[in-house]
Design a protein around this motif. Structure first.
Motif, PDB file in Angstrom:
ATOM      1  N   ILE A  83      55.938  76.694 149.890  1.00 49.11           N
ATOM      2  CA  ILE A  83      56.326  75.306 150.155  1.00 49.11           C
ATOM      3  C   ILE A  83      56.550  75.088 151.640  1.00 49.11           C
ATOM      4  N   LEU A  84      56.002  73.988 152.132  1.00 45.79           N
ATOM      5  CA  LEU A  84      56.280  73.477 153.474  1.00 45.79           C
ATOM      6  C   LEU A  84      56.974  72.140 153.278  1.00 45.79           C
ATOM      7  N   ASP A  85      58.230  72.043 153.706  1.00 43.13           N
ATOM      8  CA  ASP A  85      59.025  70.842 153.455  1.00 43.13           C
ATOM      9  C   ASP A  85      59.231  70.052 154.730  1.00 43.13           C
ATOM     10  N   ALA A  86      58.883  68.761 154.698  1.00 43.05           N
ATOM     11  CA  ALA A  86      59.017  67.903 155.870  1.00 43.05           C
ATOM     12  C   ALA A  86      60.329  67.123 155.900  1.00 43.05           C
ATOM     13  N   SER A  87      61.175  67.303 154.896  1.00 44.24           N
ATOM     14  CA  SER A  87      62.453  66.584 154.871  1.00 44.24           C
ATOM     15  C   SER A  87      63.506  67.343 155.673  1.00 44.24           C
ATOM     16  N   THR A  88      64.723  66.805 155.694  1.00 46.37           N
ATOM     17  CA  THR A  88      65.846  67.450 156.378  1.00 46.37           C
ATOM     18  C   THR A  88      66.558  68.449 155.471  1.00 46.37           C
ATOM     19  N   ALA A  89      66.192  68.483 154.203  1.00 46.69           N
ATOM     20  CA  ALA A  89      66.999  69.162 153.190  1.00 46.69           C
ATOM     21  C   ALA A  89      67.255  70.640 153.456  1.00 46.69           C
ATOM     22  N   PHE A  90      66.292  71.362 154.011  1.00 44.08           N
ATOM     23  CA  PHE A  90      66.421  72.820 154.119  1.00 44.08           C
ATOM     24  C   PHE A  90      66.308  73.339 155.550  1.00 44.08           C
ATOM     25  N   ARG A  91      66.410  72.467 156.530  1.00 44.38           N
ATOM     26  CA  ARG A  91      66.154  72.896 157.911  1.00 44.38           C
ATOM     27  C   ARG A  91      67.169  73.890 158.459  1.00 44.38           C
ATOM     28  N   THR A  92      68.377  73.853 157.958  1.00 44.63           N
ATOM     29  CA  THR A  92      69.376  74.822 158.425  1.00 44.63           C
ATOM     30  C   THR A  92      69.692  75.862 157.355  1.00 44.63           C
ATOM     31  N   ASP A  93      68.903  75.918 156.302  1.00 40.44           N
ATOM     32  CA  ASP A  93      69.096  76.889 155.228  1.00 40.44           C
ATOM     33  C   ASP A  93      68.576  78.250 155.702  1.00 40.44           C
ATOM     34  N   PRO A  94      69.411  79.291 155.713  1.00 42.58           N
ATOM     35  CA  PRO A  94      68.958  80.608 156.211  1.00 42.58           C
ATOM     36  C   PRO A  94      67.870  81.248 155.365  1.00 42.58           C
ATOM     37  N   ALA A  95      67.666  80.744 154.141  1.00 40.23           N
ATOM     38  CA  ALA A  95      66.606  81.287 153.290  1.00 40.23           C
ATOM     39  C   ALA A  95      65.240  80.710 153.648  1.00 40.23           C
ATOM     40  N   TRP A  96      65.223  79.704 154.503  1.00 37.21           N
ATOM     41  CA  TRP A  96      63.969  79.065 154.910  1.00 37.21           C
ATOM     42  C   TRP A  96      63.643  79.439 156.356  1.00 37.21           C
ATOM     43  N   VAL A  97      62.357  79.461 156.667  1.00 41.76           N
ATOM     44  CA  VAL A  97      61.911  79.735 158.036  1.00 41.76           C
ATOM     45  C   VAL A  97      61.662  78.405 158.744  1.00 41.76           C
ATOM     46  N   TYR A  98      62.175  78.294 159.949  1.00 42.68           N
ATOM     47  CA  TYR A  98      62.037  77.060 160.727  1.00 42.68           C
ATOM     48  C   TYR A  98      60.634  76.989 161.329  1.00 42.68           C
ATOM     49  N   GLY A  99      59.951  75.884 161.078  1.00 40.51           N
ATOM     50  CA  GLY A  99      58.546  75.764 161.446  1.00 40.51           C
ATOM     51  C   GLY A  99      58.285  75.284 162.857  1.00 40.51           C
ATOM     52  N   PHE A 100      58.864  75.956 163.834  1.00 41.32           N
ATOM     53  CA  PHE A 100      58.592  75.670 165.244  1.00 41.32           C
ATOM     54  C   PHE A 100      57.974  76.942 165.825  1.00 41.32           C
ATOM     55  N   PRO A 101      56.640  77.084 165.756  1.00 41.64           N
ATOM     56  CA  PRO A 101      55.999  78.345 166.149  1.00 41.64           C
ATOM     57  C   PRO A 101      56.279  78.774 167.583  1.00 41.64           C
ATOM     58  N   GLU A 102      56.483  77.812 168.481  1.00 35.20           N
ATOM     59  CA  GLU A 102      56.687  78.141 169.891  1.00 35.20           C
ATOM     60  C   GLU A 102      58.130  78.527 170.208  1.00 35.20           C
ATOM     61  N   MET A 103      59.005  78.505 169.215  1.00 36.97           N
ATOM     62  CA  MET A 103      60.424  78.743 169.450  1.00 36.97           C
ATOM     63  C   MET A 103      60.678  80.150 170.005  1.00 36.97           C
ATOM     64  N   ASP A 104      60.042  81.147 169.423  1.00 38.46           N
ATOM     65  CA  ASP A 104      60.154  82.543 169.850  1.00 38.46           C
ATOM     66  C   ASP A 104      58.810  83.213 169.647  1.00 38.46           C
ATOM     67  N   ALA A 105      58.621  84.344 170.300  1.00 38.41           N
ATOM     68  CA  ALA A 105      57.350  85.052 170.177  1.00 38.41           C
ATOM     69  C   ALA A 105      57.085  85.496 168.743  1.00 38.41           C
ATOM     70  N   ALA A 106      58.148  85.806 167.992  1.00 39.11           N
ATOM     71  CA  ALA A 106      57.980  86.303 166.627  1.00 39.11           C
ATOM     72  C   ALA A 106      57.887  85.191 165.585  1.00 39.11           C
ATOM     73  N   GLN A 107      58.098  83.938 165.993  1.00 37.05           N
ATOM     74  CA  GLN A 107      58.169  82.859 165.007  1.00 37.05           C
ATOM     75  C   GLN A 107      56.852  82.616 164.266  1.00 37.05           C
ATOM     76  N   PRO A 108      55.684  82.671 164.910  1.00 39.54           N
ATOM     77  CA  PRO A 108      54.447  82.474 164.154  1.00 39.54           C
ATOM     78  C   PRO A 108      54.288  83.469 163.000  1.00 39.54           C
ATOM     79  N   GLU A 109      54.666  84.724 163.241  1.00 41.10           N
ATOM     80  CA  GLU A 109      54.541  85.726 162.177  1.00 41.10           C
ATOM     81  C   GLU A 109      55.545  85.463 161.059  1.00 41.10           C
ATOM     82  N   ARG A 110      56.734  85.001 161.393  1.00 38.93           N
ATOM     83  CA  ARG A 110      57.708  84.642 160.355  1.00 38.93           C
ATOM     84  C   ARG A 110      57.157  83.522 159.475  1.00 38.93           C
ATOM     85  N   ILE A 111      56.514  82.558 160.106  1.00 42.15           N
ATOM     86  CA  ILE A 111      55.937  81.437 159.357  1.00 42.15           C
ATOM     87  C   ILE A 111      54.797  81.927 158.478  1.00 42.15           C
ATOM     88  N   ARG A 112      53.954  82.802 158.997  1.00 43.30           N
ATOM     89  CA  ARG A 112      52.832  83.340 158.213  1.00 43.30           C
ATOM     90  C   ARG A 112      53.315  84.006 156.924  1.00 43.30           C
TER      91      ARG A 112
END
Length: 311
Positions: A83-112
């Motif tokens: 699931i990719l969620d565009a709402s605000t509902a889970f953005r700070t939920d630690p069980a979800w990955v934040y979809g900002f690939p440029e945030m850190d070098a490792a973020q794209p792999e977390r999203i993958r």
């Protein structure tokens, strides 16, 4: 997978502003879009069957409806889609990955690898993009009293605001959220790495798409001696090689809708060294890098595809 081997995607809420933007941009990815008969789009059984049949579900729903959809998916066990969620509902939920690939070098792999990805909000995209690298580098303390001023095009306000502006002309400019409890604030605090909540003052202008997020800084309140060049240099190094985020030179004025229709974001450090003052700005399209464009970038990563070049 579809019969031709392509990944399958279902947009739950494809008739909304973000959903329409994602649907339009999906043509740049080798995926198959699956849709429910419009007459059955609120039928729980039809939605459940669709969810079970696709690789990824993109939720473009209000928060409460997004939570219901995720609960439905969770109940499917091993048959649950990603699931990719565009709402605000889970953005700070630690069980979800934040979809900002440029945030850190490792973020794209977390999203993958993630089963659940939350698409960032438009205002937080600008604020996190500006501040996180500076906080991590120690140039801006995490307890600095951050003030965020931002203006967005009216398309960010949903159908009722869009209709009001396009039917009646709407106000030229308005501040809102003056109760200072905007739903994006926890997201800003968490991902910018701040120790306290930023003071956030959003506004809407009478233009459809575009956004400027600005953060004023007093240089003499920063640790040590921090120059405008130091701030610019950290941002430039962090985003070096990015095809979507540019660290540009300061300018005398910024037009909010200059990036409308694109999936790019421009960051700048403006200021006056003699006065010891700086203003950080992020300019983007609230429906591009701030919504649908970011969703396509995340969707490509989740499916192991190369994100398409930004518009």
């Amino acid at each position: 997978m579809s019969s031709d081997g392509q990944a399958t995607v279902f947009i739950d809420g494809e008739a909304g502003t973000t959903g329409l933007g994602i649907r339009e941009r999906l043509g740049h990815l080798p995926v198959t879009l699956c849709s429910i008969d419009p007459a059955r789009r609120k039928d729980a059984d039809a939605r459940r069957e669709m969810m079970a049949s696709v690789d990824v579900v993109v939720l473009c729903l209000p928060d409460a409806a997004a939570r219901e959809a995720v609960a439905m998916a969770d109940a499917m066990g091993d048959d649950a889609p990603r699931i990719l969620d565009a709402s605000t509902a889970f953005r700070t939920d630690p069980a979800w990955v934040y979809g900002f690939p440029e945030m850190d070098a490792a973020q794209p792999e977390r999203i993958r690898r993630a089963a659940r990805v939350s698409n960032p909000g438009c205002y937080p995209t600008g604020l996190v993009g500006l501040l996180r690298p500076l906080v991590k580098a120690g140039l801006v303390p995490d307890d600095y009293p951050i003030t965020v001023n931002a203006v967005s095009g009216y398309s960010g306000g949903g159908r009722s605001m869009i209709e009001a502006h396009e039917r009646d002309g709407g106000p030229a400019f308005e501040l809102y959220g003056l109760g200072l409890g905007h739903k994006h604030i926890p997201e800003m605090k968490l991902y910018a790495g701040l120790a306290q909540l930023p003071l956030f003052v959003p506004s809407v202008g009478h233009f459809a798409q575009g956004m400027i997020v600005s953060v004023p800084l007093h240089l003499d309140l920063l640790p040590g001696t921090v120059s405008l060049a130091d701030l610019h240099g950290v941002l430039a190094a962090h985003y070096a090689g990015s095809d979507r985020i540019t660290v540009a030179e300061p300018c005398a004025k910024l037009v909010a809708d200059a990036l409308a229709g694109t999936d790019r974001m421009e960051l700048r450090v403006h200021g006056n060294e003699e006065l010891g003052q700086a203003v950080l700005t992020a300019r983007l399209d609230n429906l591009g890098k701030g919504a649908s464009g970011a969703a396509i970038q995340n969707l490509a990563l989740m499916l192991g595809l190369e994100p398409p070049p930004p518009v």
